[in-house]
Design a protein around this motif. Structure first.
Motif, PDB file in Angstrom:
ATOM      1  N   MET A   1       0.838  -1.192   0.000  1.00  0.00           N
ATOM      2  CA  MET A   1       0.000   0.000   0.000  1.00  0.00           C
ATOM      3  C   MET A   1       0.877   1.247   0.000  1.00  0.00           C
ATOM      4  SD  MET A   1      -2.901  -1.019   2.818  1.00  0.00           S
ATOM      5  CE  MET A   1      -3.689   0.564   2.671  1.00  0.00           C
ATOM      6  N   SER A   2       0.434   2.248  -0.690  1.00  0.00           N
ATOM      7  CA  SER A   2       1.133   3.519  -0.663  1.00  0.00           C
ATOM      8  C   SER A   2       0.805   4.247   0.636  1.00  0.00           C
ATOM      9  CB  SER A   2       0.711   4.358  -1.870  1.00  0.00           C
ATOM     10  OG  SER A   2      -0.693   4.559  -1.858  1.00  0.00           O
ATOM     11  N   ASP A   3       1.501   5.352   0.870  1.00  0.00           N
ATOM     12  CA  ASP A   3       1.251   6.117   2.095  1.00  0.00           C
ATOM     13  C   ASP A   3      -0.191   6.591   2.118  1.00  0.00           C
ATOM     14  OD1 ASP A   3       3.852   5.749   2.772  1.00  0.00           O
ATOM     15  OD2 ASP A   3       4.548   7.682   1.990  1.00  0.00           O
ATOM     16  N   ARG A   4      -0.848   6.319   3.232  1.00  0.00           N
ATOM     17  CA  ARG A   4      -2.252   6.685   3.362  1.00  0.00           C
ATOM     18  C   ARG A   4      -2.447   7.464   4.653  1.00  0.00           C
ATOM     19  NH1 ARG A   4      -5.726   3.240   0.425  1.00  0.00           N
ATOM     20  NH2 ARG A   4      -7.428   4.500   1.266  1.00  0.00           N
ATOM     21  N   CYS A   5      -3.324   8.439   4.614  1.00  0.00           N
ATOM     22  CA  CYS A   5      -3.707   9.200   5.796  1.00  0.00           C
ATOM     23  C   CYS A   5      -5.206   9.002   5.999  1.00  0.00           C
ATOM     24  CB  CYS A   5      -3.363  10.677   5.625  1.00  0.00           C
ATOM     25  SG  CYS A   5      -3.809  11.701   7.043  1.00  0.00           S
ATOM     26  N   PHE A   6      -5.561   8.253   7.052  1.00  0.00           N
ATOM     27  CA  PHE A   6      -6.970   7.966   7.313  1.00  0.00           C
ATOM     28  C   PHE A   6      -7.537   9.022   8.260  1.00  0.00           C
ATOM     29  CE2 PHE A   6      -5.207   3.644   6.515  1.00  0.00           C
ATOM     30  CZ  PHE A   6      -5.903   3.391   5.337  1.00  0.00           C
ATOM     31  N   VAL A  35     -24.327  -3.193   3.570  1.00  0.00           N
ATOM     32  CA  VAL A  35     -23.017  -3.582   4.079  1.00  0.00           C
ATOM     33  C   VAL A  35     -22.254  -2.330   4.489  1.00  0.00           C
ATOM     34  CG1 VAL A  35     -22.860  -5.711   2.760  1.00  0.00           C
ATOM     35  CG2 VAL A  35     -22.098  -3.576   1.725  1.00  0.00           C
ATOM     36  N   LEU A  36     -21.313  -2.506   5.410  1.00  0.00           N
ATOM     37  CA  LEU A  36     -20.505  -1.388   5.884  1.00  0.00           C
ATOM     38  C   LEU A  36     -19.210  -1.355   5.083  1.00  0.00           C
ATOM     39  CD1 LEU A  36     -21.020  -1.866   9.734  1.00  0.00           C
ATOM     40  CD2 LEU A  36     -22.245  -0.320   8.199  1.00  0.00           C
ATOM     41  N   LEU A  37     -19.035  -0.344   4.236  1.00  0.00           N
ATOM     42  CA  LEU A  37     -17.857  -0.222   3.395  1.00  0.00           C
ATOM     43  C   LEU A  37     -17.189   1.129   3.652  1.00  0.00           C
ATOM     44  CD1 LEU A  37     -19.190  -1.656   0.015  1.00  0.00           C
ATOM     45  CD2 LEU A  37     -17.890  -2.844   1.792  1.00  0.00           C
ATOM     46  N   PRO A  38     -15.871   1.162   3.658  1.00  0.00           N
ATOM     47  CA  PRO A  38     -15.159   2.404   3.972  1.00  0.00           C
ATOM     48  C   PRO A  38     -15.125   3.381   2.796  1.00  0.00           C
ATOM     49  CG  PRO A  38     -13.585   0.672   3.496  1.00  0.00           C
ATOM     50  CD  PRO A  38     -14.943   0.034   3.465  1.00  0.00           C
ATOM     51  N   ARG A  39     -15.086   4.659   3.128  1.00  0.00           N
ATOM     52  CA  ARG A  39     -14.846   5.693   2.126  1.00  0.00           C
ATOM     53  C   ARG A  39     -13.342   5.783   1.869  1.00  0.00           C
ATOM     54  NH1 ARG A  39     -18.817  10.444   4.538  1.00  0.00           N
ATOM     55  NH2 ARG A  39     -20.787   9.276   4.401  1.00  0.00           N
ATOM     56  N   GLU A  40     -12.977   6.715   1.005  1.00  0.00           N
ATOM     57  CA  GLU A  40     -11.572   6.789   0.584  1.00  0.00           C
ATOM     58  C   GLU A  40     -10.630   7.117   1.733  1.00  0.00           C
ATOM     59  OE1 GLU A  40      -8.956   8.884  -3.006  1.00  0.00           O
ATOM     60  OE2 GLU A  40     -11.146   9.040  -2.942  1.00  0.00           O
ATOM     61  N   VAL A  52     -10.182  -1.249   3.691  1.00  0.00           N
ATOM     62  CA  VAL A  52      -9.779   0.056   3.171  1.00  0.00           C
ATOM     63  C   VAL A  52     -10.379   0.239   1.790  1.00  0.00           C
ATOM     64  CG1 VAL A  52      -7.632   0.129   4.489  1.00  0.00           C
ATOM     65  CG2 VAL A  52      -7.641  -0.865   2.193  1.00  0.00           C
ATOM     66  N   ASN A  53     -10.519   1.497   1.417  1.00  0.00           N
ATOM     67  CA  ASN A  53     -11.024   1.825   0.091  1.00  0.00           C
ATOM     68  C   ASN A  53      -9.885   1.705  -0.913  1.00  0.00           C
ATOM     69  OD1 ASN A  53     -11.780   3.730  -2.218  1.00  0.00           O
ATOM     70  ND2 ASN A  53     -13.689   3.619  -1.048  1.00  0.00           N
ATOM     71  N   ALA A  54     -10.162   1.090  -2.038  1.00  0.00           N
ATOM     72  CA  ALA A  54      -9.120   0.800  -3.021  1.00  0.00           C
ATOM     73  C   ALA A  54      -9.124   1.744  -4.201  1.00  0.00           C
ATOM     74  CB  ALA A  54      -9.280  -0.640  -3.533  1.00  0.00           C
ATOM     75  N   LEU A  55      -9.937   2.794  -4.187  1.00  0.00           N
ATOM     76  CA  LEU A  55     -10.035   3.679  -5.345  1.00  0.00           C
ATOM     77  C   LEU A  55      -8.722   4.379  -5.632  1.00  0.00           C
ATOM     78  CD1 LEU A  55     -13.563   5.294  -4.898  1.00  0.00           C
ATOM     79  CD2 LEU A  55     -12.869   3.508  -6.486  1.00  0.00           C
ATOM     80  N   SER A  56      -7.985   4.728  -4.569  1.00  0.00           N
ATOM     81  CA  SER A  56      -6.727   5.452  -4.770  1.00  0.00           C
ATOM     82  C   SER A  56      -5.515   4.536  -4.728  1.00  0.00           C
ATOM     83  CB  SER A  56      -6.571   6.542  -3.696  1.00  0.00           C
ATOM     84  OG  SER A  56      -6.536   5.962  -2.410  1.00  0.00           O
ATOM     85  N   GLU A  57      -5.762   3.235  -4.604  1.00  0.00           N
ATOM     86  CA  GLU A  57      -4.654   2.286  -4.543  1.00  0.00           C
ATOM     87  C   GLU A  57      -4.220   1.899  -5.948  1.00  0.00           C
ATOM     88  OE1 GLU A  57      -2.797   1.116  -2.209  1.00  0.00           O
ATOM     89  OE2 GLU A  57      -3.800   2.268  -0.668  1.00  0.00           O
ATOM     90  N   SER A 104     -15.964  -3.891  -5.552  1.00  0.00           N
ATOM     91  CA  SER A 104     -15.168  -3.264  -6.605  1.00  0.00           C
ATOM     92  C   SER A 104     -14.240  -2.183  -6.077  1.00  0.00           C
ATOM     93  CB  SER A 104     -16.089  -2.676  -7.678  1.00  0.00           C
ATOM     94  OG  SER A 104     -16.949  -1.705  -7.101  1.00  0.00           O
ATOM     95  N   ASP A 105     -14.569  -1.587  -4.925  1.00  0.00           N
ATOM     96  CA  ASP A 105     -13.734  -0.515  -4.393  1.00  0.00           C
ATOM     97  C   ASP A 105     -13.334  -0.734  -2.932  1.00  0.00           C
ATOM     98  OD1 ASP A 105     -16.198  -0.223  -3.303  1.00  0.00           O
ATOM     99  OD2 ASP A 105     -16.469   1.890  -3.802  1.00  0.00           O
ATOM    100  N   THR A 106     -13.403  -1.954  -2.433  1.00  0.00           N
ATOM    101  CA  THR A 106     -13.035  -2.245  -1.048  1.00  0.00           C
ATOM    102  C   THR A 106     -12.161  -3.480  -0.976  1.00  0.00           C
ATOM    103  OG1 THR A 106     -15.125  -1.311  -0.253  1.00  0.00           O
ATOM    104  CG2 THR A 106     -13.889  -2.704   1.271  1.00  0.00           C
TER     105      THR A 106
END
Length: 270
Positions: A1-6, A35-40, A52-57, A104-106
């Motif tokens: 994973m790249s650097d992420r700031c949650f 379902v409970l899915l995380p935002r970006e 984690v959200n995979a849109l920016s991965e 698709s995004d989690t």
């Protein structure tokens, strides 16, 4: 994973939370088919995984199969297996299963397969076996303190059962060689221990029953129906590593202390 700031790191409810909704609500289930899915910028914490959200991965894109080639029609079992393989998240370097794609995004990452590296101080990597041992021990302690749960069924992400685990106590101190530990030549190499270098380590004492090769089926069935038993899911290869860790710990004990009420005794160091 790249650097992420949650911006939000939130715990998820237990796996069977949806079955208790009827006890909470006096009207129709408001969470039906949701379902409970995380935002970006979210990170959700599960029992043995994070979401984690995979849109920016860019490093965790959905793995696709190679170019299609002509082949005979596949059976339903083959199609199910291929579908499962296509949702796995696999390390490009070592080919280990890190998690799976939930949507698709989690993406779900298992806590035994990733390391969250602090950015504010130096970080030293642990050998694989020490990391699995420490993470598992901490997971058992967290469940025993927060949910008053002491018995666990360890199963793989493929649904196969591997271990029955009973947390006996969590305030044990082990004295031993600082460089010694569980030796797994198939996992990593370690230097030879020095007899003069001793240390004290916090550990948990557990009782366990291995469940591979269809062993202890009646006991497994009994535990599955017990509301006081919690299931923990890890990648299959991690379940086997944990079984080897426990077996090695059992063999290091005196013969008279290796068993208790038909269970095998072991220690997991923190």
């Amino acid at each position: 994973m790249s650097d992420r700031c949650f911006l939000r790191v939130l715990p998820l409810p237990s796996g069977n939370w949806n079955s208790l909704v009827e006890e909470w609500c006096c009207h129709a289930d408001p969470f039906a088919n949701k379902v409970l899915l995380p935002r970006e910028t979210d990170c959700f914490l599960g029992d043995t995984y994070i979401l984690v959200n995979a849109l920016s991965e860019t490093s965790a894109r959905e793995m696709t199969a190679a170019d299609p080639v002509s082949s005979p029609p596949a059976s339903e079992n083959d199609l199910a297996q291929r579908s499962d393989e296509n949702t796995r998240v696999i390390c490009k370097r070592c080919k280990a299963v890190l998690g799976e794609r939930v949507s698709s995004d989690t993406i779900k990452y298992y806590i035994t397969e990733i390391v969250i590296q602090p950015t504010c101080k130096d970080f030293s990597m642990l050998p694989r076996s020490c990391f699995v041992e420490s993470v598992t021990a901490q997971c058992l302690i967290d469940f025993s303190s927060s949910r008053n749960t002491f018995r666990f069924i360890i199963q793989g992400q493929d649904g196969k059962f591997y271990l029955l685990l009973w947390l006996l106590n969590s305030d044990t101190l082990l004295a031993g060689n600082a460089l010694s530990g569980h030796m797994f030549p198939q996992f990593e190499e370690r230097p030879r221990p020095r007899p003069c270098c001793l240390e004290l380590r916090n550990a948990v004492k557990v009782l366990y029953h291995p469940g591979i090769k269809h062993r202890n089926k009646e006991l497994v069935s009994e535990w599955e129906q017990d509301a006081g038993v919690h299931s923990l899911t890890f990648p299959s290869h991690t379940c086997l590593e944990l079984l080897l860790l426990l077996s090695s710990s059992t063999r290091s004990l005196p013969a008279s202390l290796r068993c208790m009420n038909s269970f095998q005794v072991a220690f997991l160091k923190m």
